[in-house]
Scaffold this motif. Structure first.
Motif, PDB file in Angstrom:
ATOM      1  N   GLN A   3       0.812  -1.202   0.000  1.00  0.00           N
ATOM      2  CA  GLN A   3       0.000   0.000   0.000  1.00  0.00           C
ATOM      3  C   GLN A   3       0.854   1.266   0.000  1.00  0.00           C
ATOM      4  O   GLN A   3       0.352   2.350  -0.210  1.00  0.00           O
ATOM      5  CB  GLN A   3      -0.950   0.026   1.200  1.00  0.00           C
ATOM      6  CG  GLN A   3      -1.957   1.150   1.108  1.00  0.00           C
ATOM      7  CD  GLN A   3      -3.068   1.031   2.121  1.00  0.00           C
ATOM      8  OE1 GLN A   3      -3.106   0.104   2.910  1.00  0.00           O
ATOM      9  NE2 GLN A   3      -3.976   1.973   2.105  1.00  0.00           N
ATOM     10  N   ARG A   4       2.127   1.122   0.224  1.00  0.00           N
ATOM     11  CA  ARG A   4       3.003   2.296   0.247  1.00  0.00           C
ATOM     12  C   ARG A   4       3.998   2.214  -0.899  1.00  0.00           C
ATOM     13  O   ARG A   4       4.515   1.155  -1.223  1.00  0.00           O
ATOM     14  CB  ARG A   4       3.773   2.362   1.570  1.00  0.00           C
ATOM     15  CG  ARG A   4       2.878   2.620   2.748  1.00  0.00           C
ATOM     16  CD  ARG A   4       3.690   3.059   3.959  1.00  0.00           C
ATOM     17  NE  ARG A   4       2.823   3.370   5.059  1.00  0.00           N
ATOM     18  CZ  ARG A   4       2.269   4.561   5.261  1.00  0.00           C
ATOM     19  NH1 ARG A   4       2.510   5.540   4.439  1.00  0.00           N
ATOM     20  NH2 ARG A   4       1.474   4.766   6.288  1.00  0.00           N
ATOM     21  N   ARG A   5       4.263   3.378  -1.458  1.00  0.00           N
ATOM     22  CA  ARG A   5       5.334   3.471  -2.447  1.00  0.00           C
ATOM     23  C   ARG A   5       6.656   3.433  -1.694  1.00  0.00           C
ATOM     24  O   ARG A   5       6.704   3.589  -0.482  1.00  0.00           O
ATOM     25  CB  ARG A   5       5.209   4.780  -3.222  1.00  0.00           C
ATOM     26  CG  ARG A   5       4.012   4.828  -4.125  1.00  0.00           C
ATOM     27  CD  ARG A   5       4.068   6.103  -4.989  1.00  0.00           C
ATOM     28  NE  ARG A   5       2.894   6.198  -5.802  1.00  0.00           N
ATOM     29  CZ  ARG A   5       1.804   6.890  -5.465  1.00  0.00           C
ATOM     30  NH1 ARG A   5       1.751   7.554  -4.325  1.00  0.00           N
ATOM     31  NH2 ARG A   5       0.768   6.924  -6.267  1.00  0.00           N
ATOM     32  N   SER A  10       4.831   7.213   0.593  1.00  0.00           N
ATOM     33  CA  SER A  10       3.497   7.757   0.348  1.00  0.00           C
ATOM     34  C   SER A  10       2.493   6.635   0.083  1.00  0.00           C
ATOM     35  O   SER A  10       2.852   5.571  -0.415  1.00  0.00           O
ATOM     36  CB  SER A  10       3.529   8.739  -0.832  1.00  0.00           C
ATOM     37  OG  SER A  10       3.914   8.061  -2.016  1.00  0.00           O
ATOM     38  N   THR A  29      -0.666   4.627  -1.588  1.00  0.00           N
ATOM     39  CA  THR A  29      -1.207   4.392  -2.920  1.00  0.00           C
ATOM     40  C   THR A  29      -2.312   3.351  -2.785  1.00  0.00           C
ATOM     41  O   THR A  29      -2.523   2.813  -1.696  1.00  0.00           O
ATOM     42  CB  THR A  29      -0.099   3.910  -3.893  1.00  0.00           C
ATOM     43  OG1 THR A  29      -0.654   3.763  -5.194  1.00  0.00           O
ATOM     44  CG2 THR A  29       0.497   2.592  -3.454  1.00  0.00           C
ATOM     45  N   GLN A  43      -1.998  -2.851  -3.699  1.00  0.00           N
ATOM     46  CA  GLN A  43      -1.682  -3.705  -4.836  1.00  0.00           C
ATOM     47  C   GLN A  43      -1.250  -5.078  -4.342  1.00  0.00           C
ATOM     48  O   GLN A  43      -0.571  -5.187  -3.322  1.00  0.00           O
ATOM     49  CB  GLN A  43      -0.529  -3.120  -5.655  1.00  0.00           C
ATOM     50  CG  GLN A  43      -0.808  -1.786  -6.273  1.00  0.00           C
ATOM     51  CD  GLN A  43       0.436  -1.259  -6.976  1.00  0.00           C
ATOM     52  OE1 GLN A  43       1.543  -1.338  -6.449  1.00  0.00           O
ATOM     53  NE2 GLN A  43       0.252  -0.729  -8.167  1.00  0.00           N
TER      54      GLN A  43
END
Length: 140
Positions: free
Chosen positions: A103-105, A109, A111, A114
């Motif tokens: 869930q984090r880039r 941050s 996102t 996925q």
């Protein structure tokens, strides 16, 4: 051994064996999780599936194939799926896929969540007796 990333492993009948989250101590200086950390969890998962099929102790004798497809990051939820794909007289072959929910880039941050396949491998385990010698795998 490549699989279709659009079809989640559970939809293809693979069993979830381990679910864990990597921590900062499991990462290198760039924030990527060490491949050896992932490999050790896959080895445990292979042992769990093989021991169930062997009805007893097993040991790793080979890794036929191991492919690292994408990096794993701190904060990913890591799930290892697998299935027994072959049984010999004393050996058991286990195919594994490791997926993450991310869930984090990399920059931290948020996102959209996925799900992606990050590793796959085939492990060969041998059934062993109390003295560590190979033993016959019982009939299913």
């Amino acid at each position: 051994m490549a699989t279709d990333d659009s079809v989640h492993p559970e939809a293809r009948g693979l069993e979830v064996v381990i679910r864990t989250a990597p921590m900062p101590a499991d990462a290198n200086g760039n924030g990527d999780i060490f491949g050896g950390w992932i490999l050790s969890h896959m080895d445990i998962a292979a042992g769990v599936l093989a021991a169930k099929r062997a009805q007893g102790r097993v040991a790793t004798v080979a890794i036929d194939a191991m492919t690292f497809l994408k990096p794993v990051y701190i904060g990913d939820l890591l799930s290892i799926y697998g299935e027994v794909v072959g049984v010999g007289r004393t050996s058991i072959k286990v195919r594994l896929e490791t997926w993450v929910e991310r869930q984090r880039r990399r920059d931290g941050s948020l996102t959209a969540r996925q799900s992606m396949r990050v590793t796959e491998g085939t492990f060969v385990m041998v059934a062993i007796d109390e003295e560590g010698r190979p033993r016959v795998v019982p009939e299913a």
